[in-house]
Each structure stands twice: as structure tokens, then as C-alpha cells.
Scaffold this motif. Sequence first.
Motif, PDB file in Angstrom:
ATOM      1  N   GLU A 107       0.702  -1.174  -0.048  1.00 45.77           N
ATOM      2  CA  GLU A 107      -0.293   0.273   0.179  1.00 45.77           C
ATOM      3  C   GLU A 107       0.840   1.342   0.292  1.00 45.77           C
ATOM      4  N   GLU A 109       3.934   1.505  -1.382  1.00 46.31           N
ATOM      5  CA  GLU A 109       4.483   1.217  -2.256  1.00 46.31           C
ATOM      6  C   GLU A 109       3.449   1.916  -3.227  1.00 46.31           C
ATOM      7  N   ALA A 110       2.124   1.837  -3.450  1.00 45.00           N
ATOM      8  CA  ALA A 110       1.332   2.201  -4.298  1.00 45.00           C
ATOM      9  C   ALA A 110       1.190   4.297  -4.658  1.00 45.00           C
ATOM     10  N   GLY A 111       1.886   4.304  -3.123  1.00 42.89           N
ATOM     11  CA  GLY A 111       1.083   5.435  -2.464  1.00 42.89           C
ATOM     12  C   GLY A 111       1.816   6.817  -3.539  1.00 42.89           C
ATOM     13  N   PRO A 112       1.460   8.240  -3.242  1.00 40.96           N
ATOM     14  CA  PRO A 112       2.030   9.017  -4.389  1.00 40.96           C
ATOM     15  C   PRO A 112       3.469   9.475  -4.107  1.00 40.96           C
ATOM     16  N   LEU A 113       3.972   8.715  -3.343  1.00 42.09           N
ATOM     17  CA  LEU A 113       5.757   9.562  -2.557  1.00 42.09           C
ATOM     18  C   LEU A 113       6.477   7.872  -2.804  1.00 42.09           C
ATOM     19  N   ASP A 114       7.233   8.567  -3.636  1.00 43.42           N
ATOM     20  CA  ASP A 114       8.258   7.004  -3.359  1.00 43.42           C
ATOM     21  C   ASP A 114       8.582   7.042  -1.535  1.00 43.42           C
ATOM     22  N   GLU A 168      10.428   0.062 -11.606  1.00 48.43           N
ATOM     23  CA  GLU A 168       9.347   0.340 -11.548  1.00 48.43           C
ATOM     24  C   GLU A 168       8.930  -1.201 -11.726  1.00 48.43           C
TER      25      GLU A 168
END
Length: 168
Positions: A107, A109-114, A168
Motif C-alpha cells: 500500500e 509503495e502504491a502511494g503518491p510518494l516514493d 518500476e
Amino acid sequence: MVWVRSEYAGALSVISAWLCALIPWNVTYSSGVAGGSLLFVRFPFFQVRYAWGIDIAQRVAISNPVSALSLQASQSIAVAYQAWVVGAAVLAIAVLFSFVYYAREAEVEAGPLDPVRLMGGLLGLTGVILSAATYLLVTRGFPGIPLPLGVLVCFVLSGVLLTVERTE
């Protein structure tokens, strides 16, 4: 030059936060204080003071940054302790984030920030703030020679995390 493989970057960022929380950010030895010596080992979330050759009730004292700040409130070095409190708060955010990242990696990792770069930024900010605290201890008259061990670790790990090549 690649310091860490991309697939291990997340694990390294979690471990980096924990390591920075466990290593003392500052170790200061002071001699000739009231005829004795003091050793301060300052971890991000507490400090240990060892005293010998001084007539005081507690040879070993442990305090957190906030209580240490309250003891120094009227001293010229209080601003250094204030910086320590801020640095500890930033590192606490990094440690809390590391637990979330560890528990819910997919979850996060899927967010907007690295998350790896975010952790690198938090550790870098911690290093900057604790560097300022060390500088303020020296320039405000705290006796002794400080060794900013954990500060260097924060900067090194921050640099590694901020420069990791993510695929990615």
C-alpha cells in the motif's frame, strides 16, 4: 555507482530509520568539571550522563530530550536542546513511517510518494537538525568535545536512500 539494489531499497529504508534511532547522535566527554568528569551519550530519544570524580547524588542519570531541555531552560545551551527535541520529533516521524512501511509495504509503495526517498529526506532533515544542535552545544559553551556519530550515520543513510535507482 549503485549502493543498493532496487528491490532491497524499501527494506534498507526501514532498517535505516531503526538504526538512526538506536545510535547516539552525540557523545561528549567533559573533564575538569567541578574537579571531575562527565560523559554524555545522547541518543535521539534519551541521554545517559555518566559522572565520576564529582560529588553528586546520581552518578548515572537518564533523561529524555524534553526533560533534559527543562533542566537547561535558563542556560545558554537551551537552544541546542530545543534543536535536539525537534530532531527527535522528525526522527520519530521517520520511525513511525518505517513501521507503517514495514507492515503495509504494498500500500505504501502504491502511494503518491516514493517511500524510500521520503525516508531519505526525513533522515537527512534529522541529520541537519542534530548537526545544528551539535554546533549550538559547541558555540554556546558546553564543555567538552562532541563526537556527532549518529549525525554522520543519518547523512550517509540519507544519501544512499536519496540516490538509490528505483525500478518500476
